[in-house]
Write a protein that holds these residues in place. Structure first.
Motif, PDB file in Angstrom:
ATOM      1  N   GLU A  99      38.064  29.653  33.863  1.00 51.87           N
ATOM      2  CA  GLU A  99      38.088  29.658  35.321  1.00 51.87           C
ATOM      3  C   GLU A  99      37.459  30.920  35.882  1.00 51.87           C
ATOM      4  O   GLU A  99      37.461  31.958  35.234  1.00 51.87           O
TER       5      GLU A  99
ATOM      6  N   ASP B  19      38.646  32.340  38.628  1.00 50.74           N
ATOM      7  CA  ASP B  19      39.731  33.111  39.247  1.00 50.74           C
ATOM      8  C   ASP B  19      40.193  34.229  38.297  1.00 50.74           C
ATOM      9  O   ASP B  19      40.648  33.954  37.199  1.00 50.74           O
TER      10      ASP B  19
ATOM     11  N   CYS C  10      41.944  40.955  39.927  1.00 48.35           N
ATOM     12  CA  CYS C  10      43.116  40.099  39.857  1.00 48.35           C
ATOM     13  C   CYS C  10      44.306  40.759  40.542  1.00 48.35           C
ATOM     14  O   CYS C  10      44.330  41.957  40.774  1.00 48.35           O
TER      15      CYS C  10
END
Lengths: 502, 161
Positions: A228, A230, B47
């Motif tokens: 992915e 992300d 992240c």
């Protein structure tokens, strides 16, 4: 304290009042608190919802700040759903401090597990999750209840908690594990929620590692995460791999390309996770290749990550007394190369390893001296304070094993160069001692050569007694020639173990 | 469990703090100071999880505010991201397109909402409707109490005369 007045009975003290009151009290805090607890005890038993909730709120505050003993308060009967939920939450903090209280309320908590109300269920399961992580064996008998929830519930919050509980219970009872693994795989296949997927992966990777099919399924899902875009999912995928790595290294090797690619990611966390995974993959056969790749990355990285890479290479290679290294010549030259990396701050560790290897591995000493020689003649390295310790090791090694050196004169010049004034005095000491060792070696070798030559000359003169002048003249010539050639210890190399070629 | 909840603005101002474990005043300021430094400097594409001093911290930026929650090692990070989003949706529902100013002027309501959502560091209410209903009930209680206080103060002043 005075008996409760009209004012006290009319108005329940709110949390703010308690806080203000506590702040005003300095010495009589404990009496104030016990009075408040008395009030709370009364209030909790009322049927009025609002009074009860305020009482609980005060209780929570007091518990978190003042750790009071709330054992007696749990004898209250709470039937209202709303208040019960809060009571369960409060009670769980109490259990952390006083585990005996858990036994007292156990029955009521277990009853709550069967409640049809999802809110109570989630609070209770939360409590059991925390309890099971501390003392799993006591909660094993409740497994059938949790199994029912695992299979029946649709609420992801509850399911995640139940999975955590099973992660703690499964290692204790293999029959339980066998029954539970199927529903978990089922959830893993069907769920749409990524948080649920991750929790299933984590549960399988920590407590169900013997079930090949479950582990394979988890590995497939991890790969999906890794692919992915992300960054969160990527990070969690790498994290999942590192949980699996100890027992299922094949999963990491399968994803080798993605792991190495992630070393280049913008996010430091992802880079660190992939670095750990790369080090987990290291073995005797691939250590050379992996170190090459890592050093290339280190050259391109910023200061922090560069040193992380170098640090992990150094610590992995020296594990179990250099277990994975078969070719020490290569490793020593790698150490030299690492010192040359501009951001390198690992001088001390490199120093330790250079000296350690030099003492343990005789065969590598020539290579070690060669590497040390190169490091010593480079004037740029003297300016980097992080490398001074490593230079000290290089100097010591060259002094100690100078017999393997190809060019001791150059070595001596390097040890005595003016820029060594940049070094701290402790290291200059090592330099000077090594310089003496090298000088002594040179002088000894020169004298030995002279002796050999004089022996040759005396042989010749004893043979040629008749034609004195011409023979003497011809006998002199070889000696002069030798002197003109300059001093070269290689002529005497037959006395040493290994012919050394530079 | 969730150890603490912090709301920090982009300039580093603290808008809300909630601690679910005993932290001394000194520890609290240290946490706030250090975490602000770490989180505010992170870029947008990175992240949302940070390892910091053995804790994991999950954070998400909404407009000009960073919502941060510190969790234990065993907790599920994605779940906590969900919890943060849940909280933001509750605030949004209550204030109607919530912005930082709403939270500055009505921080007590933000705290009510948080207390309904999390107890002792665990999520305890996953229905947004219920929380909205509860906060509305709390508001009407506050209104009623204000009225009562103003009328009772008359009674008291008369009683003590």
């Amino acid at each position: 304290m005075a008996s409760p007045s009209l004012m006290d009975n009319l108005f329940q003290r709110s949390l703010d009042d308690i806080i203000k009151g506590l702040r005003h009290q300095q010495s009589t805090e404990s009496t104030f608190i016990s009075k408040v607890i008395e009030e709370i005890r009364r209030e909790i038993k009322t049927t009025d919802l609002q009074t009860k909730s305020t009482a609980l709120q005060k209780l929570t505050y007091l518990n978190s700040i003042h750790y009071i003993d709330m054992k007696d308060l749990n004898s209250g009967n709470e039937f209202e759903v709303f208040v019960r939920k809060k009571a369960v939450g409060v009670v769980f903090r109490l259990f952390e401090k006083y585990p005996d209280a858990a036994r007292v309320c156990f029955k009521r908590l277990v009853e709550s597990l069967e409640s049809s109300d999802s809110q109570i269920l989630s609070s209770v399961v939360g409590v059991f999750c925390e309890l099971a992580s501390k003392d799993p064996r006591s909660y094993l008998p409740l497994a059938p209840e949790f199994y029912r929830i695992l299979v029946g519930s649709r609420n992801n919050w509850v399911l995640i908690k139940v999975l955590k509980i099973f992660a703690n219970l499964a290692p204790l009872e293999p029959r339980l594990a066998k029954r539970v693994v199927e529903p978990i795989c089922d959830h893993l296949r069907k769920t749409g929620a990524k948080s649920m997927v991750f929790e299933c992966i984590r549960t399988v990777a920590t407590s169900f590692t013997e079930y090949e099919s479950a582990v394979k399924l988890a590995a497939v899902k991890i790969r999906e995460f890794l692919l992915e875009d992300d960054p969160n999912l990527k990070y969690l995928g790498l994290h999942g791999l590192s949980i699996m790595a100890p027992k299922h290294l094949w999963a990491v090797l399968e994803n080798k390309d993605i792991v190495i690619q992630s070393l280049n990611d913008e996010d430091l966390n992802i880079k660190l996770e992939s670095l750990c995974l790369v080090m987990a993959m290291v073995s005797e056969s691939n250590v050379v290749e992996i170190c090459r790749v890592l050093v290339n990355y280190a050259l391109k990285s910023d200061l922090e990550f560069c040193n992380e890479i170098l640090g992990s290479i150094l610590s992995t290679c020296c594990q179990n007394v250099y277990e994975i290294i078969t070719d020490f010549d290569w490793y020593v030259s790698l150490l030299g190369e690492m010192s040359r990396i501009p951001h390198c701050q690992k001088g001390e560790e490199i120093e330790n390893q250079l000296i350690d290897i030099g003492m343990r591995v005789k065969d590598v000493r020539p290579e070690l001296v060669r590497v040390g020689h190169h490091l010593l003649i480079d004037p740029a390295l003297l300016g980097n304070p992080y490398l001074h310790r490593m230079l000290s090791a290089a100097a010591w090694v060259c002094g100690e094993y100078v017999e393997f050196s190809g060019n001791p004169v150059e070595l001596l010049e390097a040890l005595l160069q003016p820029r060594t004034s940049l070094l701290p005095s402790s290291i200059r000491t090592v330099y000077m001692q090594s310089a003496f060792k090298v000088l002594f070696f040179c002088v000894c070798t020169y004298i030995e050569q002279k002796e050999d030559m004089t022996l040759e000359v005396s042989d010749l003169t004893s043979k040629g007694e008749c034609s004195e002048s011409s023979d003497l003249a011809s006998a002199k010539a070889p000696v002069e020639c030798d002197q003109d050639e300059g001093f070269n210890p290689r002529n005497s190399s037959q006395s040493y173990e290994r012919p050394f070629c530079c | 469990m969730i150890q603490f909840v912090l709301l920090i603005s982009r300039q580093g101002k603290v808008r809300l703090t909630k601690w679910y474990s005993p932290y001394t005043q000194k520890e609290r300021s240290k946490v706030i100071r250090e975490l602000s430094g770490v989180i505010l400097t992170r870029g947008p594409k990175l992240c949302n999880f940070v390892e910091w001093r053995g804790h994991k911290v999950v954070y998400k930026r909404y407009a000009s505010l960073y919502f941060c929650m510190g969790i234990d090692q065993e907790d599920n990070e994605l779940e906590v991201l969900e919890i943060i989003h849940h909280y933001v949706e509750i605030l949004d529902r209550y204030f109607g397109s919530v912005c930082e100013l709403d939270l500055i002027f009505n921080f007590h309501k933000a705290y009510y909402a948080l207390d309904e959502l999390l107890i002792a560091g665990e999520l305890q209410e996953s229905s947004k409707k219920t929380v909205a209903r509860l906060i509305a009930a709390q508001d009407s209680l506050v209104e009623a109490a204000k009225e009562q206080a103003s009328s009772l103060s008359n009674i008291i002043s008369q009683a003590t005369k």
